[in-house]
Scaffold this motif. Structure first.
Motif, PDB file in Angstrom:
ATOM      1  N   ASP A 109      78.460  39.014  17.631  1.00  0.00           N
ATOM      2  CA  ASP A 109      77.456  38.664  16.618  1.00  0.00           C
ATOM      3  C   ASP A 109      76.111  38.343  17.286  1.00  0.00           C
ATOM      4  O   ASP A 109      75.051  38.623  16.729  1.00  0.00           O
TER       5      ASP A 109
ATOM      6  N   LEU B 171      81.309  35.566   6.609  1.00  0.00           N
ATOM      7  CA  LEU B 171      80.256  34.538   6.683  1.00  0.00           C
ATOM      8  C   LEU B 171      79.748  34.384   8.112  1.00  0.00           C
ATOM      9  O   LEU B 171      78.547  34.245   8.349  1.00  0.00           O
ATOM     10  N   ARG B 172      80.672  34.442   9.067  1.00  0.00           N
ATOM     11  CA  ARG B 172      80.250  34.339  10.474  1.00  0.00           C
ATOM     12  C   ARG B 172      79.354  35.534  10.845  1.00  0.00           C
ATOM     13  O   ARG B 172      78.306  35.380  11.468  1.00  0.00           O
ATOM     14  N   GLN B 173      79.755  36.738  10.422  1.00  0.00           N
ATOM     15  CA  GLN B 173      78.973  37.926  10.777  1.00  0.00           C
ATOM     16  C   GLN B 173      77.594  37.904  10.105  1.00  0.00           C
ATOM     17  O   GLN B 173      76.606  38.351  10.686  1.00  0.00           O
TER      18      GLN B 173
ATOM     19  N   GLU C 142      71.984  31.542   0.867  1.00  0.00           N
ATOM     20  CA  GLU C 142      71.202  31.385   2.082  1.00  0.00           C
ATOM     21  C   GLU C 142      69.742  31.824   1.898  1.00  0.00           C
ATOM     22  O   GLU C 142      68.835  31.240   2.474  1.00  0.00           O
TER      23      GLU C 142
ATOM     24  N   GLN D 291      85.836  33.889   5.949  1.00  0.00           N
ATOM     25  CA  GLN D 291      85.283  33.252   7.147  1.00  0.00           C
ATOM     26  C   GLN D 291      84.688  34.266   8.117  1.00  0.00           C
ATOM     27  O   GLN D 291      83.655  34.015   8.748  1.00  0.00           O
TER      28      GLN D 291
ATOM     29  N   PHE E 276      71.193  36.079   8.857  1.00  0.00           N
ATOM     30  CA  PHE E 276      70.434  34.941   8.340  1.00  0.00           C
ATOM     31  C   PHE E 276      69.450  34.432   9.394  1.00  0.00           C
ATOM     32  O   PHE E 276      68.293  34.146   9.095  1.00  0.00           O
ATOM     33  N   ALA E 277      69.918  34.344  10.630  1.00  0.00           N
ATOM     34  CA  ALA E 277      69.050  33.824  11.692  1.00  0.00           C
ATOM     35  C   ALA E 277      67.866  34.763  11.922  1.00  0.00           C
ATOM     36  O   ALA E 277      66.727  34.319  12.084  1.00  0.00           O
TER      37      ALA E 277
ATOM     38  N   THR F  39      75.821  35.380   9.585  1.00  0.00           N
ATOM     39  CA  THR F  39      74.950  34.394  10.225  1.00  0.00           C
ATOM     40  C   THR F  39      73.929  35.066  11.140  1.00  0.00           C
ATOM     41  O   THR F  39      72.782  34.623  11.248  1.00  0.00           O
TER      42      THR F  39
END
Ligand code: PGA
Length: 265
Positions: A108, A146-148, A201, A143, A153-154, A150
């Protein structure tokens, strides 16, 4: 919303040679006027055919790279940089495809850097998210995705650049040795979850405008049942886009669906 969410990407992975890529690209140029006003048609050739395909299509079909290197300045022999992709007229770049995550060790963190580089060079990232066969078996869809997300989002936090998300369950793509079917209803639910995560988000407007493609053994025969789901905005299609007759069948079926559905969404 000024632009339509509806898109159809044909991705030829590393499976289509130069000559056939040119033939498929010429076919895509022929299909493009019928797609106009209904959905955007995009093609993703291998790196060896990318520049020639961009010449053939000359802006009439969106040309898409399948990867880029995150560093746009320093030397990375064998990799392809964002500026060289922009230079030949690429519009999109696929990032985080399950095969790259699974077999080439993409993390990621690496994918997040690639997204930022794409934004910096006016390339629209098509971020693939989805769980592996084992993660699917363990019920880890939420989960994992959502982790991927991120990474996206960043990167988006510092940018207003557009992006596309593809839900790509690795357990349902045609090249998976143990491919299972991700049924349209199930895929639709998962797209709803992804859109709601985007909304939480990034806000409702961004979520409502984001294209979320489905990727997993889509063909001309089943595309209508996926597109019937309101949160599925199109397909990222591998195998069925790689020969002329199945590609034509896929595009024709997509045209038929969107002709029968009112207005862009
Ligand atoms: P497929 O590929 O359409 O051949 O299943 C989809 C993908 O690789 O994402």
């Amino acid at each position: 919303m000024t632009t339509t969410r509806r898109k159809l990407f044909g991705t030829w992975k590393n499976q289509v040679g130069h000559q056939r890529s040119l033939e498929l690209a010429a076919a895509a140029v022929e299909f493009a006027p019928q797609c106009q006003g209904l959905f955007e048609l995009a093609i993703c050739p291998s790196m060896t055919a990318l520049a020639s395909v961009a010449d053939v299509t000359a802006g009439r079909v969106a040309v898409t790279a399948q990867n880029l290197v995150w560093d746009a300045t320093n030397s990375f022999t064998g990799e392809t940089s964002a500026p060289t992709l922009s230079d030949i007229g690429c519009k999109y770049v696929i990032l985080g495809h399950s095969e790259r995550r699974l077999y080439l060790g993409e993390t990621d963190e690496m994918i997040g850097r690639k997204i930022r580089t794409a934004f910096a060079h006016r390339l629209i990232p098509v971020l693939c998210v989805g769980e592996t066969f084992d993660e699917h078996g363990d019920g880890q869809f939420e989960q994992v995705v959502l982790r991927q997300l991120t990474a996206l989002f960043a990167a988006v936090a510092d940018s207003t650049s557009p992006f596309v998300v593809a839900y790509e369950p690795a357990w349902a793509i045609s090249t998976s040795t143990e491919a299972l079917e991700c049924k349209p209803l199930e895929a639709g639910d998962r797209h709803r979850f992804i859109r709601s995560a985007l909304g939480q988000e990034m806000g409702c407007d961004v979520a409502a405008e984001t294209t979320i493609l489905y990727a997993g053994s889509v063909t001309g025969d089943n595309v209508a049942s996926y597109l019937a789901e309101s949160d599925i905005d199109g397909g990222l299609v591998g195998k069925a886009s790689q020969d002329l007759s199945s590609f034509r069948g896929l595009v024709d079926a997509t045209i038929a669906v969107y002709r029968s559905q009112p207005g862009p969404r």
